[in-house]
Structures are given as C-alpha cells and as structure tokens.
Design an enzyme around this catalytic site. Structure first.
Site, PDB file in Angstrom:
ATOM      1  CB  ALA A 125      -0.899  -0.019   1.219  1.00  0.00           C
ATOM      2  CE1 TYR A 129      -2.566   2.927  -6.518  1.00  0.00           C
ATOM      3  CE2 TYR A 129      -3.368   0.678  -6.316  1.00  0.00           C
ATOM      4  CZ  TYR A 129      -3.097   1.777  -7.092  1.00  0.00           C
ATOM      5  OH  TYR A 129      -3.345   1.741  -8.435  1.00  0.00           O
ATOM      6  CB  VAL A 215      -3.528  -3.301  -1.547  1.00  0.00           C
ATOM      7  CG1 VAL A 215      -3.465  -1.955  -2.289  1.00  0.00           C
ATOM      8  CG2 VAL A 215      -4.030  -3.100  -0.119  1.00  0.00           C
ATOM      9  CG  ASP A 216      -5.947  -2.276  -6.676  1.00  0.00           C
ATOM     10  OD1 ASP A 216      -5.947  -1.779  -7.809  1.00  0.00           O
ATOM     11  OD2 ASP A 216      -5.304  -3.302  -6.399  1.00  0.00           O
ATOM     12  CB  THR A 248      -1.291  -8.930 -22.810  1.00  0.00           C
ATOM     13  OG1 THR A 248      -1.644  -9.393 -21.488  1.00  0.00           O
ATOM     14  CG2 THR A 248      -2.537  -8.492 -23.547  1.00  0.00           C
ATOM     15  CD  GLU A 306      -0.803  -9.434 -15.316  1.00  0.00           C
ATOM     16  OE1 GLU A 306      -1.109  -8.976 -16.441  1.00  0.00           O
ATOM     17  OE2 GLU A 306      -1.538  -9.380 -14.311  1.00  0.00           O
TER      18      GLU A 306
END
Ligand code: 48C
Length: 356
Positions: A125, A129, A215-216, A248, A306
């Site tokens: 965070a 955030y 966290v979102d 992607t 990612e």
C-alpha cells in the site's frame, strides 16, 4: 633381562597407557550407545550419552502420530460423475485448477488443521493505495483463511496510515516500512524485490506459505487452504479462455520476460500468486533479477511484474492454479462458469490514486 627392561619402560609410561585405555573405553561405549544397542542401561545412563533422538527404531516419530479425528459426513466422490465438466480442472502436468465444487473445505481443513499451518499475506500500500487497506483487511477477516494463523504483511511508505482493524485470534498485521517510487509501474515491479528480501529475512521464520496479492481488492467469498500448494498462480479474468497467441505476454525477444507466440499455457494475473516461503523466495528473486536485467538493457516488460511472473510460471510450472473466482473484476460481468467471486477488484479512478 629384556623383559625387565620392557616392563620398566611400560611403567614409566603408565599415565599415557591409562589415558589411552580410558579413551578406547569411551569410544567403545559411545559406539554401542549410538548404535542404539542399550547394552547396560545403568552405565550408559551414567555417561548420559543420550542419543535417543537418532535411535534407528524411529521412535522419535511418535509425536507426529495424528490426534483422534472426528467422524465427517460428505458425499462420496463419483468416478463416473465428476463435479465439474464445464471447465478444465487439471493441467497436463497434474496441477489441479481450483473451481467451486471441485473441493471439500471440511476434508481440507481436517488435513491442514493437523499441520497447524501458518499463512502470510503480503500487500503493498504505497502512497494513496493506503486507502484500500481498511476494506481489504475487514473483508479478509471474514473470508481469508478463517480459523488459521495469518500474518498480514503490509508493506507501505505510510505506516501511520495503516488502519486499526479488529482481528480474530492468531492473526496479526505486521507493518513493514518500504520506500515509494515515482512511477506506479516501478512500485508494482519492486514488489518482487521486496517480497524476496523479506521472505529470506523474516517470512521464512514466521509462516509456512506466502500469498501475494494486490491491495485494491476485497474478499467477497471463501478463500481457504484449497489454494495452498508449493507454487500457485491465478488465471487472469481477462484471458482465462483465450488462445495463447492473444495473451498479452511480453513479445520482444530483448526482454527477459519474452514468450514466443507458439508458447504459453495460461495467462496468470500478477495480483494473486504464492506458495511455500522457499518457492516464493525463488520466484520473486528470479523475477526481481529479470526486471533489473531488463532495466540495464533499457527495456520494460509490457505488463511489468505480471509479464515476468508469466515467464517464470511457463518454465517453472505451478503445482496448483486458481480459477478466476480468486481474482475477478465485475466490469467483466458474471459468466456461467463463475459460480463464485471470492476476491474482486475495488472500483477506482486510476487518475485519482496513482502517482499521488
Ligand atoms: O501500492 C501501490 N501504490 C501505487 O501507487 C501503485 C501500485 N501499488 C501496488 O501495486 C498496489 O498493491 C497495487 O494493488 C499493485 C499493482 N496493481 C494495480 O495497480 C491493479 N490492481 C492492477
């Protein structure tokens, strides 16, 4: 004559001979005791050379014997009638894919409870955030690993902004101060480096499994020990049924995250992965080095950490895969196969909170 001389010589060395006899005796005693043949208990007791814990008969394993298990009622698994035929539930490398209906929480809890398993949950965070922490933690208390020992590892540049949420027994928030970065991409990527550092320095001594999430988000249904395995990833909600050519992935061969168009199993989401502390250490250590190598070569993978996670899980196959039930975005509607939405994205205005 020579016999007298020989005896005189021996007598002169009587101290050395005495010590040699004692040493031989202790060695012989140790050997007998070590090999588990308790030949003269009183004598070995005196020597208190207690090698019980290495006795060959393995009696030290006794403490592992299971406690009495309560009877449990559940429907019998049916070979000819699998619980889910609408989705893939097993990969070609025998990793189960976790969908609602494919597991019994009661049976799994009986297994994991015996092991007294401890779970760490890492959440970052940074900057604005921190506003997501309250809802995240409140919903985690309702749905995440309920009844187990959980450490919420909150990595933040604003420790004072971490809310005080009431936690159930055996669960705690551990605030770890970390730096911020100007770009949200760097914040996201640095998670790999920070998790790897703390895995080695702290997590390895405190928990058995690490779960790394965005966290979102908020929990909205059961997330339990069914997710635990050596290494697990989660199918991305946007690409769970796509062709690999449409994924992607990073497609520039200059990047460490490069995946060719005829490669790839699944597209994994960067917002939910984990495993044993050792395996998460290897994964995050590998990805953080790959990110640094790209940076040195003047390239940044298309979807940052990612992209590197997907490359890692292509070459190091996950031992378990979570369905998109475990990371969903309601903007994508609710497809028929999605029987539960367990962990969902919290609506946010990126402009309002990113880079603030
Ligand atoms: O903590 C922050 N602060 C930021 O300014 C940008 C990202 N992050 C962390 O990185 C949060 O833990 C985010 O969940 C994560 C990146 N993931 C996302 O921003 C969306 N879930 C894709």
């Amino acid at each position: 004559m020579c016999a007298d001389k020989w005896i005189n010589e021996l007598w002169k060395r009587k101290h050395h001979i005495f010590i040699l006899i004692i040493l031989l005796f202790v060695f012989w005693l140790s050997w007998h005791t070590y090999s588990g043949r308790m030949w003269i208990p009183s004598l070995s007791f005196y020597c208190s050379l207690n090698f019980d814990h290495v006795r060959k008969d393995g009696s030290y394993l006794d403490h592992l014997l299971e406690i009495r298990l309560p009877r449990m009622n559940y429907s019998q698994p049916n070979i000819m009638n699998p619980p889910r035929t609408d989705v893939l539930v097993m990969t070609p490398w025998f990793a189960p894919i976790i969908w609602d209906g494919t597991f019994s929480t009661d049976i799994l809890n009986q297994q994991f409870k015996q092991r007294d398993v401890r779970v760490g949950l890492t959440l970052f965070a940074i900057k604005k955030y921190v506003v997501f922490l309250q809802l995240f933690l409140e919903t985690a208390e309702k749905f995440f690993m309920v009844g187990y020992k959980v450490n919420y590892y909150v990595l933040t540049d604003r420790p004072e902004a971490v809310p005080n949420v009431t936690l159930k027994e055996g669960r705690s928030v551990v605030v770890l101060k970390t730096q911020s970065n100007a770009r949200w991409q760097d914040i996201s990527m640095r998670r790999m480096e920070m998790i790897s550092l703390f895995a080695k320095k702290q997590f390895i001594g405190e928990v058995d499994y690490i779960v790394c999430v965005d966290v979102d988000m908020k929990f909205s249904d059961h997330v339990g020990v069914e997710i635990l395995s050596d290494v697990f990833g989660t199918l991305h909600p946007g690409f769970y049924k796509g062709q690999r050519q449409r994924f992607t992935y990073e497609r520039r061969s200059e990047s460490q995250a490069y995946i060719a168009s005829d490669e790839g199993d699944f597209y994994y989401a960067g917002g939910f992965f984990g495993g044993t502390v050792e395996e998460v250490y290897k994964l995050t250590n590998h990805c953080s080095h790959a990110i640094l190598t790209d940076k040195a070569n003047g390239i940044e993978a298309i979807w940052h950490d990612e992209s590197h996670l997907n490359k890692y899980l292509l070459t190091h196959k996950p031992t378990k895969i979570l369905s998109p039930e475990y990371l969903w975005d309601n903007n994508m509607g609710v497809p028929e196969i999605l029987k539960k939405r367990r962990f969902v994205a919290v609506p946010k205005n990126h402009n309002q909170i990113r880079n603030k």
